[in-house]
Design a protein around this motif. Structure first.
Motif, PDB file in Angstrom:
ATOM      1  N   GLY A 221     -16.733 -20.177 -12.916  1.00  0.00           N
ATOM      2  CA  GLY A 221     -17.176 -18.534 -12.173  1.00  0.00           C
ATOM      3  C   GLY A 221     -18.156 -17.357 -12.511  1.00  0.00           C
TER       4      GLY A 221
ATOM      5  N   SER B 271     -23.390 -22.379 -11.307  1.00  0.00           N
ATOM      6  CA  SER B 271     -23.813 -23.858 -10.309  1.00  0.00           C
ATOM      7  C   SER B 271     -24.417 -22.770  -9.173  1.00  0.00           C
ATOM      8  CB  SER B 271     -22.125 -24.194  -9.215  1.00  0.00           C
ATOM      9  OG  SER B 271     -21.596 -25.322 -10.855  1.00  0.00           O
TER      10      SER B 271
ATOM     11  N   GLU C 225     -23.811 -25.075   1.786  1.00  0.00           N
ATOM     12  CA  GLU C 225     -22.664 -23.797   1.849  1.00  0.00           C
ATOM     13  C   GLU C 225     -22.376 -22.521   2.128  1.00  0.00           C
ATOM     14  OE1 GLU C 225     -21.165 -24.469  -2.316  1.00  0.00           O
ATOM     15  OE2 GLU C 225     -22.326 -26.533  -2.550  1.00  0.00           O
TER      16      GLU C 225
HETATM   17  P1  ATP Z   1     -18.014 -23.618 -12.758  1.00  0.00           P
HETATM   18  O1  ATP Z   1     -18.823 -23.974 -13.900  1.00  0.00           O
HETATM   19  O2  ATP Z   1     -16.620 -23.136 -13.082  1.00  0.00           O
HETATM   20  O3  ATP Z   1     -18.651 -24.451 -11.546  1.00  0.00           O
HETATM   21  P2  ATP Z   1     -19.707 -21.554 -12.365  1.00  0.00           P
HETATM   22  O4  ATP Z   1     -20.266 -20.252 -13.143  1.00  0.00           O
HETATM   23  O5  ATP Z   1     -21.121 -23.127 -11.926  1.00  0.00           O
HETATM   24  O6  ATP Z   1     -18.333 -22.331 -12.349  1.00  0.00           O
HETATM   25  P3  ATP Z   1     -19.697 -21.284  -9.344  1.00  0.00           P
HETATM   26  O7  ATP Z   1     -19.648 -22.365  -9.082  1.00  0.00           O
HETATM   27  O8  ATP Z   1     -21.659 -20.591  -9.430  1.00  0.00           O
HETATM   28  O9  ATP Z   1     -19.837 -20.988 -11.101  1.00  0.00           O
HETATM   29  O10 ATP Z   1     -19.817 -19.746  -8.449  1.00  0.00           O
HETATM   30  C1  ATP Z   1     -19.529 -18.599  -8.844  1.00  0.00           C
HETATM   31  C2  ATP Z   1     -18.479 -18.149  -7.635  1.00  0.00           C
HETATM   32  O11 ATP Z   1     -19.094 -17.987  -6.181  1.00  0.00           O
HETATM   33  C3  ATP Z   1     -17.214 -18.556  -7.813  1.00  0.00           C
HETATM   34  O12 ATP Z   1     -16.644 -17.176  -7.556  1.00  0.00           O
HETATM   35  C4  ATP Z   1     -17.362 -19.127  -7.295  1.00  0.00           C
HETATM   36  O13 ATP Z   1     -15.372 -18.654  -6.286  1.00  0.00           O
HETATM   37  C5  ATP Z   1     -17.628 -18.229  -6.054  1.00  0.00           C
HETATM   38  N1  ATP Z   1     -18.122 -19.611  -4.813  1.00  0.00           N
HETATM   39  C6  ATP Z   1     -18.837 -20.938  -5.248  1.00  0.00           C
HETATM   40  N2  ATP Z   1     -18.946 -21.284  -4.267  1.00  0.00           N
HETATM   41  C7  ATP Z   1     -18.631 -20.641  -3.454  1.00  0.00           C
HETATM   42  C8  ATP Z   1     -19.032 -20.810  -1.510  1.00  0.00           C
HETATM   43  N3  ATP Z   1     -19.617 -22.211  -0.874  1.00  0.00           N
HETATM   44  N4  ATP Z   1     -18.554 -20.193  -0.888  1.00  0.00           N
HETATM   45  C9  ATP Z   1     -17.617 -19.222  -1.242  1.00  0.00           C
HETATM   46  N5  ATP Z   1     -17.308 -18.843  -2.624  1.00  0.00           N
HETATM   47  C10 ATP Z   1     -18.406 -19.352  -3.784  1.00  0.00           C
END
Ligand code: ATP
Length: 240
Positions: free
Chosen positions: A38, A42, A55
């Motif tokens: 989070g 990503s 998205e």
């Molecule tokens: P992970 O290892 O769990 O994938 P991450 O560091 O890659 O974590 P992200 O997937 O970029 O983190 O997510 C960061 C934040 O953005 C999270 O709070 C997630 O809920 C939010 N988020 C991700 N994608 C979306 C979306 N399509 N719509 C709304 N919020 C999103």
């Protein structure tokens, strides 16, 4: 080669996920992007590849430059055309096509001879894919990951963005996949930005790394510096 400057990313007009994130990926290097679930890793990759748009996400501040040119705001296919390819988390191969058909999807408008040559190159790295003629959905997790990377290679990328290539793989396969990541970098000169939960593995192949928390970089340094950093050791390397 790639410079992300102080970007802010918002989902659905309201959810602020990246809050002034900056990072740089020099040509020919492997750079690791670490951080807890989070943190926004990503999202960072999707902002670079342009996949954020699918998205409902948007870069609302800052800019992203590739080879000196601004790429934020471009369509995803235009970013691929410039040489950036993202290997998605969870692989996203087409399950009801064969590996060969999947690989051909990665090749853009090129002559048959060129596509054949590229296929041979991919099979050199992933010989097992050549033997698999059934549907890709029946491949093992490791083979699917390799197919996803192989498909990226078919696009002849300059920069590959990899989202958790070790996810769901056995330790042996993780080693194999990282060995290939290293070879792609050394032998083909492909620059790689690598998002990984497996910080130990990531820092073993990367030359530089960034640690993200809550949408920002909180720490960066050479892979060696990060591997020796007490906080990184405690939070990302299991306290050893
Ligand atoms: P992970 O290892 O769990 O994938 P991450 O560091 O890659 O974590 P992200 O997937 O970029 O983190 O997510 C960061 C934040 O953005 C999270 O709070 C997630 O809920 C939010 N988020 C991700 N994608 C979306 C979306 N399509 N719509 C709304 N919020 C999103």
């Amino acid at each position: 080669m790639l410079a992300v400057n102080n970007i802010e990313v918002v989902y659905n007009d309201v959810i602020l996920v990246l809050r002034g994130l900056s990072l740089a990926v020099p040509k020919g290097e492997i750079v690791a992007l670490l951080g807890a679930n989070g943190a926004g890793k990503s999202t960072t990759l999707k902002a670079i590849s342009g996949l954020l748009r699918t998205e409902e996400g948007e870069v609302t501040r800052g800019d992203i430059r590739f080879a000196g040119e601004r790429i934020d705001g471009l369509e995803a296919h235009e970013i691929v055309r410039r040489g950036i390819f993202q290997v998605m988390e969870g692989r996203r191969i087409v399950a009801d096509m064969t590996p060969l058909e999947n690989l051909r999807l990665g090749a853009f408008t090129r002559s048959d001879a060129e596509v054949r040559r590229d296929l041979e190159m991919v099979f050199e790295y992933f010989p097992r894919l050549k033997e698999r003629t059934g549907l890709a959905g029946y491949l093992s997790g490791g083979e699917q990951q390799m197919l996803a990377i192989g498909r990226a290679l078919m696009a002849r990328p300059k920069l590959i963005l990899m989202d958790e290539p070790s996810m769901g793989l056995s330790p042996l396969l993780v080693k194999e996949v990282f060995g290939i990541v290293r070879r792609l970098n050394r032998e083909l000169g492909i620059t790689i930005l690598l998002v990984e939960q497996n910080a130990r593995m990531a820092l073993s192949v990367a030359s530089y790394g960034y640690v993200m928390e809550q949408g920002k970089v909180v720490l960066d340094g050479t892979a060696e510096q990060l591997a020796g950093n007490e906080d990184v050791k405690e939070f990302y390397l299991g306290g050893h």
